[in-house]
Write a protein that holds these residues in place. Structure first.
Motif, mmCIF file in Angstrom:
data_model
loop_
_atom_site.group_PDB
_atom_site.id
_atom_site.type_symbol
_atom_site.label_atom_id
_atom_site.label_comp_id
_atom_site.label_asym_id
_atom_site.label_seq_id
_atom_site.Cartn_x
_atom_site.Cartn_y
_atom_site.Cartn_z
ATOM 1 N N SER A 170 0.822 -1.214 0.000
ATOM 2 C CA SER A 170 0.000 0.000 0.000
ATOM 3 C C SER A 170 0.857 1.265 0.000
ATOM 4 C CB SER A 170 -0.990 -0.003 1.165
ATOM 5 O OG SER A 170 -0.300 -0.046 2.379
ATOM 6 N N LYS A 178 -8.542 -6.814 3.505
ATOM 7 C CA LYS A 178 -9.132 -7.221 2.220
ATOM 8 C C LYS A 178 -8.643 -6.361 1.069
ATOM 9 C CE LYS A 178 -13.361 -9.713 3.053
ATOM 10 N NZ LYS A 178 -14.117 -9.372 4.249
ATOM 11 N N ARG A 179 -8.403 -5.067 1.366
ATOM 12 C CA ARG A 179 -8.089 -4.150 0.272
ATOM 13 C C ARG A 179 -6.690 -4.364 -0.311
ATOM 14 N NH1 ARG A 179 -9.840 0.518 3.661
ATOM 15 N NH2 ARG A 179 -10.498 -1.131 5.056
ATOM 16 N N SER A 220 -6.700 2.339 -2.769
ATOM 17 C CA SER A 220 -7.989 2.762 -2.214
ATOM 18 C C SER A 220 -8.110 2.385 -0.740
ATOM 19 C CB SER A 220 -9.127 2.150 -3.020
ATOM 20 O OG SER A 220 -9.237 0.810 -2.692
ATOM 21 N N THR A 263 -6.241 2.980 1.717
ATOM 22 C CA THR A 263 -5.051 2.644 2.495
ATOM 23 C C THR A 263 -4.777 3.656 3.598
ATOM 24 O OG1 THR A 263 -4.218 1.990 0.374
ATOM 25 C CG2 THR A 263 -2.722 1.770 2.236
#
Ligand code: HEM
Ligand code: SF4
Ligand code: SF4
Length: 527
Positions: A430, A470-471, A514, A516
């Motif tokens: 990230s 999850k991201r 997105s 993060t």
């Protein structure tokens, strides 16, 4: 690691790979040798109890009752007799493989001495069970074993009268002596059960049951063998005659021919010396133990994850001692800790996102503290350039990482992959320090520290705390569990991963991933 051990390890890993290819890592018998030992033990107990219903413990009746079992009730008690014989043979095979494997894989040093040392008496107990079992049949083989064993015992010089005298002629044989053998054949397995239980006490979730498929498969094989080649007795014992030829069982009786060549005293010295050497192996050669994990109470919130994840029962949760508002705190028993670092990987405070305070997690491994791991990760990532930049985290017992070094690839070694908190993957991806992260380590199903790979996979899959958010795009994470001899496989996996990352395109370094930022802030406030 010595050259010989390295070769033996490569040999084991080759066989492991064959089995994993045939049955999959979970059902690989080489990864379940201890569990199979337990399984074969239970088969011998259940079949033994059934046999005991029909077995007559008198000297003359014993042989006859076994003939009835084998020839008349062949379909039930006969099959049980064969299962009893073959499961105990299989127990010897898996126990010996298990012993050699633990040695070759170097899983006996440091705090692991306990499992090794408690394993050594099991060798004597298993052989004592098998030998006393053959004795009960009272056929020619039993007669040979009785005479050879008692002569060997007499060489110890601890019995007032030579016990071999009991077998000089039929009149000398006392029924009481036979009853004693029956007692031994029942008592020794019970002692064995106690030692087997002690043997696995220092392991969390010890695998004492093989996976269902492996259990059904091995039991099926034993059953087929029992029908195809039923266990039978030899001719009945006759103390009036010396047995000229006996068919030995090479699983339990390989030492007996030595009694014809060497004196009883010499063999006691050899077996006693070998047992002593086995007891001492965890300290040969002596080495400096690695420092145990340390708890930093200021950062421990008593969540208990480290205690749940430690593979060696080294952490207990105790009432809080520092007056903090949490009810519990983690306490490490140094003498049980194998310095794998898996506890650090489980601690929610071991997150590299933390910027507000110095990065000291609730639990840390002095050999590689989390702050240092963060610094090393940043330093490694900084040197990365070009397309498909990859950070490889690997364990010290998996394939060598040095051979991977090339432009765009940075490698970092940990004691165990389970030491890596998932937040580090989140951090690297990230924050766009690299386009992907590759995790490497021991072969799947055979983690050097037992549970490192399993916990890592569960954390990444969101099935175990602390889980990977999850991201974090999973296509930017790759796992390669290849074992120490899997360098070629790892290089191939890295090349394929980099090709896939190129297809995905680079992470846009100008835009945050997105959500993060929100995640980082969340973690920072939690820490
Ligand atoms: C009846 C015989 C035996 C049985 C049933 C047995 C069973 C087991 C089991 C179930 C485990 C735990 C495996 C895991 O969950 O990772 C284990 C571990 C171990 N066994 Fe045995 N064992 C036997 C004999 C021996 C012997 C003879 C030795 C060596 C002298 C030995 C050495 C070890 C060692 C060193 C470990 C610990 C491995 C580690 O720390 O990961 N065992 N055994
Ligand atoms: S995982 Fe960390 S915070 Fe939780 S109990 Fe263990 S040391 Fe404390
Ligand atoms: S390093 Fe942590 S997880 Fe590993 S044995 Fe020690 S206390 Fe347990």
């Amino acid at each position: 690691m010595s050259g010989l051990r390295r070769i033996a390890r490569a040999g084991f890993e080759t066989v492991d790979d064959w089995f994993s290819a045939a049955f999959g890592p979970a059902w690989n018998p080489m990864y379940n040798l201890g569990a199979l030992g337990w399984f074969f033990y239970w088969i011998t107990i259940v079949s033994g109890v059934y046999l005991f219903i029909f077995f007559d413990t008198g000297i003359t009746q014993a042989y006859e009752s076994l003939e009835y079992i084998t020839n008349v009730q062949w379909y039930a008690a006969g099959v049980m007799r064969s299962l009893h014989r073959y499961a105990s043979d299989a127990l010897i095979i898996v126990m010996m493989l298990h012993l050699v494997r633990e040695y070759v894989m170097d899983r006996l040093r440091g705090a692991r001495w306990f499992s090794w040392v408690t394993g050594v008496p099991l060798l004597w107990l298993v052989f004592a069970c098998g030998i006393s079992g053959y004795w009960l049949v009272w056929d020619k083989l039993a007669q040979y074993i009785a005479i050879a064993s008692t002569e060997w015992l007499d060489a110890l010089g601890i019995f007032g009268e030579p016990i071999a005298r009991n077998f000089l002629n039929p009149e000398a044989l006392s029924g009481r002596f036979f009853t004693l053998m029956v007692f031994i054949h029942i008592a020794v397995p019970l002692i064995m059960l106690l030692v087997m239980w002690i043997h696995i006490q220092r392991q969390t979730n010890a695998r004492s049951n093989p996976p269902k498929g492996l259990a059904v498969g091995t039991l099926g094989m034993l059953l087929v063998l029992s029908f195809v080649e039923p266990a039978v007795s030899q001719a009945p014992a006759d103390l009036g005659k010396v047995p000229a030829v006996v068919n030995l069982d090479w699983f339990y009786l390989p030492a007996y021919p030595l009694l014809d060549r060497f004196s009883g005293g010499t063999l006691w010295a050899v077996f006693g010396g070998a047992t002593l050497l086995l007891f001492l192996l965890p300290w040969l050669p002596p080495g400096r133990p690695e420092a145990a994990a340390i708890v930093n109470l200021n950062n421990c919130n008593g969540c208990g994850r480290c205690a749940a994840d430690c593979p060696y029962t080294a952490i207990t949760m105790e009432p809080r001692s520092d007056g903090a508002s949490f009810s519990q705190e983690a306490v490490v028993k140094d003498e049980l800790c194998v310095s794998c670092g898996i506890c650090t990987g489980s601690c929610p405070t071991a997150t590299p996102f933390r910027r507000t305070t110095e990065l000291i997690p609730g639990i840390d491994l002095p050999g590689l503290v989390i702050r240092e791991l963060r610094e090393k990760t940043l330093a490694a990532a900084e040197g990365l350039s070009g397309d498909a930049r990859v950070v490889v985290f690997g364990c010290g017992y998996g394939p060598g990482l040095k051979t991977l070094e090339e432009s765009g690839v940075a490698t970092l070694e940990l004691p165990c992959i389970g030491m890596l908190p998932p937040s580090f993957l989140d951090f690297v991806i990230s924050k766009k320090y690299a386009d992907g992260v590759l995790l490497a380590g021991c072969a799947e199903g055979d983690c050097h520290f037992r549970l490192g790979i399993e916990w890592t996979e569960q954390r990444l899959a969101g099935a175990r705390d602390p889980y990977l958010r999850k991201r974090v795009p999973r296509e930017r994470i790759r796992e390669c569990w290849a074992g120490v001899s899997g360098s070629r496989r790892l290089r191939k996996e890295l090349a394929a991963f980099r090709a896939d990352l190129k297809d995905l395109g680079p992470l846009d370094r100008s835009r945050p991933l997105s959500g993060t930022h929100k995640v980082s802030a969340e973690v920072e406030s939690n820490a």
